[in-house]
Design an enzyme around this catalytic site. Structure first.
Site, short mmCIF file in Angstrom:
data_model
loop_
_atom_site.label_atom_id
_atom_site.label_comp_id
_atom_site.label_asym_id
_atom_site.label_seq_id
_atom_site.Cartn_x
_atom_site.Cartn_y
_atom_site.Cartn_z
N HIS A 151 -3.02 -20.68 61.26
CA HIS A 151 -2.25 -20.62 62.51
C HIS A 151 -3.07 -19.92 63.60
CE1 HIS A 151 -0.96 -16.28 62.43
NE2 HIS A 151 -1.32 -16.43 61.17
N CYS A 197 -0.51 -18.45 55.70
CA CYS A 197 -0.75 -17.03 56.00
C CYS A 197 0.54 -16.24 55.80
CB CYS A 197 -1.24 -16.88 57.43
SG CYS A 197 -1.63 -15.16 57.88
N ASP A 218 1.66 -13.98 57.64
CA ASP A 218 2.21 -13.59 58.95
C ASP A 218 3.70 -13.93 59.03
OD1 ASP A 218 2.89 -13.68 61.80
OD2 ASP A 218 0.74 -13.48 62.14
N CYS A 228 -3.96 -15.78 64.55
CA CYS A 228 -3.96 -15.13 63.23
C CYS A 228 -4.68 -13.77 63.31
CB CYS A 228 -4.65 -16.03 62.21
SG CYS A 228 -4.65 -15.35 60.52
N ARG A 238 5.49 -14.54 61.39
CA ARG A 238 5.87 -15.53 62.40
C ARG A 238 5.64 -16.96 61.93
NH1 ARG A 238 1.89 -13.17 66.73
NH2 ARG A 238 0.68 -13.20 64.80
ZN LIG Z 1 -2.41 -15.13 59.98
#
Ligand SMILES: [Zn+2]
Length: 203
Positions: free
Chosen positions: A100, A44, A46, A103, A48
């Site tokens: 994750h 992803c 993201d 998400c 993080r």
């Molecule tokens: Zn995500």
């Protein structure tokens, strides 16, 4: 020289490169000669989930593709070309779809009415995972909500994208050439612990 908002990033880059050279003078020369990554990771976007970092890998170790909600779409020439290069040229033996918990893309895919937007169109693909979870819960007479529910959808989304991966021409051709390779793996990263959980090692 006037300061620009991203100056600190460029300074960090210079510090990073200097630190690498200080501990390993041949580091960049070696990487410049070529790459032999051990796996392709589809993760992803993201911020993080910097997948190289959470797996303790440095430059050259992983070939990475990231998009919102780690989706493998059938008509996505971008991901198909990444997979083709990783498997046909670099001969990467393992492909990992890594979702994750927490998400935002999967959470959005679970809303009753997705926004009319490019993001909404994209997340329609992950919404199939929500439907599969809903059907499974209904069949078993269970009900779940909140984070526990979203965690199930995150896991189902990884399984769904692995299925898509196994249907792609680029993967099926590779399996014809080198039976059993690449191996497909489904993982989930937990933002709250920093740990990766293995969901499935086959697809
Ligand atoms: Zn995500």
């Amino acid at each position: 020289m006037t300061s620009v908002p991203l100056d600190d990033l460029l300074r960090r880059n210079r510090d990073w490169a200097a630190a690498k050279l200080a501990t390993d003078p041949g580091f960049f020369d070696r990487l410049a000669r070529g790459q032999v990554p051990r796996a392709l990771v589809i993760g992803c976007s993201d911020s993080r989930v910097p997948i190289d970092e959470v797996l303790g890998c440095g430059p050259g170790e992983l070939f990475v593709h990231r998009n919102v909600a780690n989706i493998v779409a059938y008509n996505d020439i971008n991901i198909a070309s990444v997979i083709e290069f990783a498997t046909s040229v670099l001969h990467v033996p393992d492909v990992i779809v890594c979702g994750h918990y927490g998400c935002g893309g999967v959470r959005e895919a679970c809303t009753p009415q997705l926004h009319a937007s490019y993001l909404g169109d994209w997340l329609m693909i992950a919404a199939w995972a929500k439907r599969a979870v809903d059907q499974r819960l209904a069949a078993s007479g269970r009900s779940l909500d909140g984070e526990a529910y979203l965690r199930l959808v995150v896991e189902e989304n990884v399984r769904l994208q692995l299925t898509h991966l196994s249907h792609l021409t680029v993967i099926r051709r590779q399996w014809e050439r080198t039976p059993g390779l690449p191996r497909l793996h489904g993982w989930v990263y937990d933002l709250t612990t920093g740990l990766v959980r293995v969901l499935t090692d086959t697809a």
